[in-house]
Design an enzyme around this catalytic site. Structure first.
Site, PDB file in Angstrom:
ATOM      1  N   ASP A  46       0.895  -1.322   0.053  1.00 42.04           N
ATOM      2  CA  ASP A  46       0.122  -0.033   0.096  1.00 42.04           C
ATOM      3  C   ASP A  46       0.790   1.108  -0.208  1.00 42.04           C
ATOM      4  OD1 ASP A  46       0.680  -0.395   2.717  1.00 42.04           O
ATOM      5  OD2 ASP A  46      -1.202  -1.415   3.203  1.00 42.04           O
ATOM      6  N   LYS A  68      -4.108   4.272  -1.816  1.00 43.77           N
ATOM      7  CA  LYS A  68      -4.883   5.290  -2.280  1.00 43.77           C
ATOM      8  C   LYS A  68      -4.222   5.716  -3.532  1.00 43.77           C
ATOM      9  CE  LYS A  68      -6.771   7.575   1.722  1.00 43.77           C
ATOM     10  NZ  LYS A  68      -6.391   8.347   2.970  1.00 43.77           N
ATOM     11  N   GLY A  99       3.492  -0.763   5.424  1.00 47.12           N
ATOM     12  CA  GLY A  99       4.505   0.339   6.231  1.00 47.12           C
ATOM     13  C   GLY A  99       4.678  -0.161   7.610  1.00 47.12           C
ATOM     14  N   ASP A 101       5.436  -1.748  11.138  1.00 48.67           N
ATOM     15  CA  ASP A 101       4.967  -2.876  11.444  1.00 48.67           C
ATOM     16  C   ASP A 101       3.663  -3.406  11.147  1.00 48.67           C
ATOM     17  OD1 ASP A 101       5.941  -5.174  13.466  1.00 48.67           O
ATOM     18  OD2 ASP A 101       3.867  -4.786  13.926  1.00 48.67           O
ATOM     19  N   MET A 182      -1.343   8.594  13.068  1.00 53.76           N
ATOM     20  CA  MET A 182      -2.564   9.000  12.411  1.00 53.76           C
ATOM     21  C   MET A 182      -3.196  10.252  13.123  1.00 53.76           C
ATOM     22  SD  MET A 182      -4.257   5.442  11.019  1.00 53.76           S
ATOM     23  CE  MET A 182      -3.943   4.726  12.762  1.00 53.76           C
ATOM     24  N   GLY A 211       9.114  10.833   8.434  1.00 57.31           N
ATOM     25  CA  GLY A 211      10.408  10.179   9.021  1.00 57.31           C
ATOM     26  C   GLY A 211      10.991   9.403   8.206  1.00 57.31           C
TER      27      GLY A 211
HETATM   28  N1  SAH Z   1       2.156  -0.033  10.831  1.00 54.04           N
HETATM   29  C1  SAH Z   1       2.829   1.511  10.906  1.00 54.04           C
HETATM   30  C2  SAH Z   1       1.492   2.558  11.052  1.00 54.04           C
HETATM   31  C3  SAH Z   1       0.277   2.516  10.274  1.00 54.04           C
HETATM   32  S1  SAH Z   1      -0.538   3.756  10.550  1.00 54.04           S
HETATM   33  C4  SAH Z   1       4.020   1.391  11.500  1.00 54.04           C
HETATM   34  O1  SAH Z   1       4.130   0.416  12.371  1.00 54.04           O
HETATM   35  O2  SAH Z   1       4.585   2.161  11.338  1.00 54.04           O
HETATM   36  C5  SAH Z   1      -0.096   5.062   9.723  1.00 54.04           C
HETATM   37  C6  SAH Z   1       0.370   6.239  10.537  1.00 54.04           C
HETATM   38  O3  SAH Z   1       1.828   5.784  10.806  1.00 54.04           O
HETATM   39  C7  SAH Z   1       0.758   7.543   9.682  1.00 54.04           C
HETATM   40  O4  SAH Z   1      -0.718   8.330   9.732  1.00 54.04           O
HETATM   41  C8  SAH Z   1       1.814   8.201  10.686  1.00 54.04           C
HETATM   42  O5  SAH Z   1       1.268   8.752  11.915  1.00 54.04           O
HETATM   43  C9  SAH Z   1       2.734   6.948  10.946  1.00 54.04           C
HETATM   44  N2  SAH Z   1       3.809   7.045  10.000  1.00 54.04           N
HETATM   45  C10 SAH Z   1       4.059   5.815   9.442  1.00 54.04           C
HETATM   46  N3  SAH Z   1       5.313   5.874   8.612  1.00 54.04           N
HETATM   47  C11 SAH Z   1       5.662   7.246   8.949  1.00 54.04           C
HETATM   48  C12 SAH Z   1       6.784   8.305   8.560  1.00 54.04           C
HETATM   49  N4  SAH Z   1       7.598   7.746   7.667  1.00 54.04           N
HETATM   50  N5  SAH Z   1       6.906   9.303   9.116  1.00 54.04           N
HETATM   51  C13 SAH Z   1       6.073   9.760   9.979  1.00 54.04           C
HETATM   52  N6  SAH Z   1       4.626   9.050  10.408  1.00 54.04           N
HETATM   53  C14 SAH Z   1       4.651   7.740   9.768  1.00 54.04           C
END
Ligand code: SAH
Length: 528
Positions: A46, A68, A99, A101, A182, A211
């Protein structure tokens, strides 16, 4: 499916790996995840998967994008579940790549429920979660003996009525570091909620956008002022909000942007086979590197022309030279000899006096690995220098067989023809372009948004391959860092801004990139 895997996985129903790809920096993908990219028959991914990671997927691999797309909503979870079940039931090994975990707000649990119900075997492969890694790349340790003895990961996602469902009193009582995912849209409600529950206005807080990627930005402030500062800076999702004393350490500990190439993103267009050295060097300096899989080399096989010319070459009683202009050419040449069952002694030892010329160090060492010491390597590694030096050294009336890429440099032959040699130019391989449409789209978007600092080119064919692959971007805005005048000439024809590395070597290319795009010592300490 190869035999090896059949032994490991005895299910005819296929298999699903639910794996995390980390927060963006390809170096944060786990070894297991990277290996699964190679093993899987199908990859379902995704929106959070970065272009840098997508570029690790071989172009021939089947993929399904379920994130999306501009103007559309994300694919509903139910549809994603259906894809996993349907494809696994066909017997495919499916890599569901998410993305961060997969179980940290990744809806991984829901996907496993359906797999379990359908009796499809699966494995969960954890990933580096943004909730810890994104703060780390901003110099924020989520725990610290002096400031925080726990950290808590909370979703800031709002319910249907627009308010997030968070027990602020409980959170404030914990006194640990709070990490909200989020939460960009509901940032105001989150921060107000914390203050209403008794958190001090001056409690350090930060919002960290994108990040671990080249475009990461951090705003470090306090609970009372973060929202206003984030709005002023135009912070958008994906971003994490961190609240707690540890945020104050960011100024001292922030390190990612200070790396020599921190905050930079490059697109490499070298053929896949020899890309990793340059990519590794740039990554080690902090850059994000997209290895464009559009361009790969395809050996011409069977190669009738090579066969004919080699038999003439072998039989010739004159002085004769075999000329190589790339390591890929050397590999292709020996591959073809093996295929033709032609012993190298038949090429060199039949008649006359055979010699070998190589364009540069890398080509010469590829020859050395095969037991051949080049008789001639020009000091300047370029096609023109090779042509001139060989014209100078080869005896009158020599036979010269140039074994190289189709569409090779135009500068090699004129000095040789001018000197009256009998020159045969034999193509061994050609450059072909193939790329997933979605990666193409992602790269096109990055180019359009000015998020690629430069594109590197090492030959005219890589320029052409790139131009074919990316459609019609605004070439005038693309900075091309090139090896060789000819390469730069080809890039300039498309209207790109060009720079040429001082020498035709990876070292020199890296030096040029650091010179042009490297953060100066002062800048390295002066970002947001
Ligand atoms: N499973 C993912 C989170 C999914 S929810 C994890 O463990 O990281 C999606 C949210 O993760 C985004 O809205 C944001 O808050 C955060 N996120 C994911 N990648 C990010 C990144 N590179 N930089 C900042 N926030 C990130």
């Amino acid at each position: 499916m190869d035999q090896n895997n059949k032994k490991h996985i005895s299910h005819d129903t296929g298999y699903v790996w639910l794996a995390g790809a980390g927060p963006g920096d390809a170096g944060l993908m786990t070894l297991k995840g990277a290996d699964l990219i190679r093993q899987a028959d199908l990859i379902v991914y995704d929106a959070l998967i970065s272009a840098e990671i997508l570029s690790m997927i071989p172009p021939e691999k089947e993929t399904v994008y379920v994130g999306k797309q501009a103007g559309y909503h994300a694919v509903p979870q139910e549809k994603i579940n259906q894809v996993l079940v349907r494809e696994a039931k066909k017997g495919k090994k499916v890599l569901r790549l998410k993305g961060g975990d997969p179980f940290v707000f990744g809806r991984g649990g829901e996907e496993l429920e359906i797999l379990a119900r359908e009796g499809i075997p699966f494995e969960a492969v954890p990933g580096v979660t943004s909730s810890v890694a994104v703060p780390a790349y901003a110099g924020i340790p989520v725990t610290h003996r002096d400031y925080a003895s726990s950290f808590h990961v909370i979703t800031g996602h709002a319910k249907k009525d627009g308010t997030p469902d968070i027990d602020f009193d409980a959170l404030v009582r914990l006194r640990g570091t709070l990490v909200f995912l989020m939460g960009v849209a509901s940032m105001g409600q989150i921060l107000d909620g914390l203050m209403r529950a008794g958190m001090a206005r001056d409690m350090p807080a930060a919002v960290l956008e994108r990040g671990t990627t080249a475009r990461q930005r951090r705003i470090v402030s306090s609970v009372g002022t973060l929202k206003e500062e984030a709005q002023r800076a135009g912070i958008q999702a994906p971003a994490v909000i961190v609240v707690g004393q540890v945020c104050a350490l960011s100024e001292t500990f922030c390190w990612a942007e200070k790396r020599a190439l921190g905050g930079r993103q490059f697109l490499l267009t070298r053929p896949r086979q020899n890309m990793s050295v340059l990519a590794g060097r740039l990554r080690a300096l902090g850059a994000q590197v997209i290895e464009m899989p559009a361009i790969s080399t395809q050996v011409i096989s069977p190669n009738r022309k090579l066969k004919e010319e080699l038999s003439d070459f072998a039989a010739s009683h004159r002085e004769k030279w075999l000329v190589f202009t790339s390591p890929i050419g050397v590999a292709a040449f020996f591959g073809q000899l093996a295929e033709m069952k032609l012993d190298i002694r038949q090429v060199f030892c039949m008649a006359g006096k055979a010699k070998i010329a190589a364009i540069g160090r890398a080509t010469a060492s590829s020859l050395l690995e095969r037991g051949l010491v080049a008789d001639l390597v020009p000091e300047v590694y370029s096609a023109a220098a090779l042509g001139e030096k060989l014209a100078d050294q080869a005896g009158t009336g020599s036979d010269i067989l140039v074994a190289r890429a189709e569409d090779g440099s135009e500068e090699l032959l004129p000095p040789l023809l001018g000197a009256g040699f009998r020159v045969k130019d034999v193509p061994l391989y050609r450059t072909v372009c193939e790329m997933h449409p979605l990666l193409r789209q992602k790269i096109e978007n990055l180019l359009e948004n000015g998020e690629i600092d430069a594109v590197t080119f090492t030959s005219r064919s890589t320029v052409r391959g790139f131009a074919q692959a990316v459609g019609n971007p605004d070439f005038g805005r693309i900075q091309a860092v090139c090896i060789g005048e000819q390469t730069a000439g080809a890039a300039a024809e498309y209207g790109m801004e060009t720079v040429i590395s001082d020498e035709a070597s990876t070292d020199s290319l890296v030096e040029k990139i650091v010179e042009l795009y490297g953060n100066s010592q002062e800048e390295r300490y002066d970002i947001i």
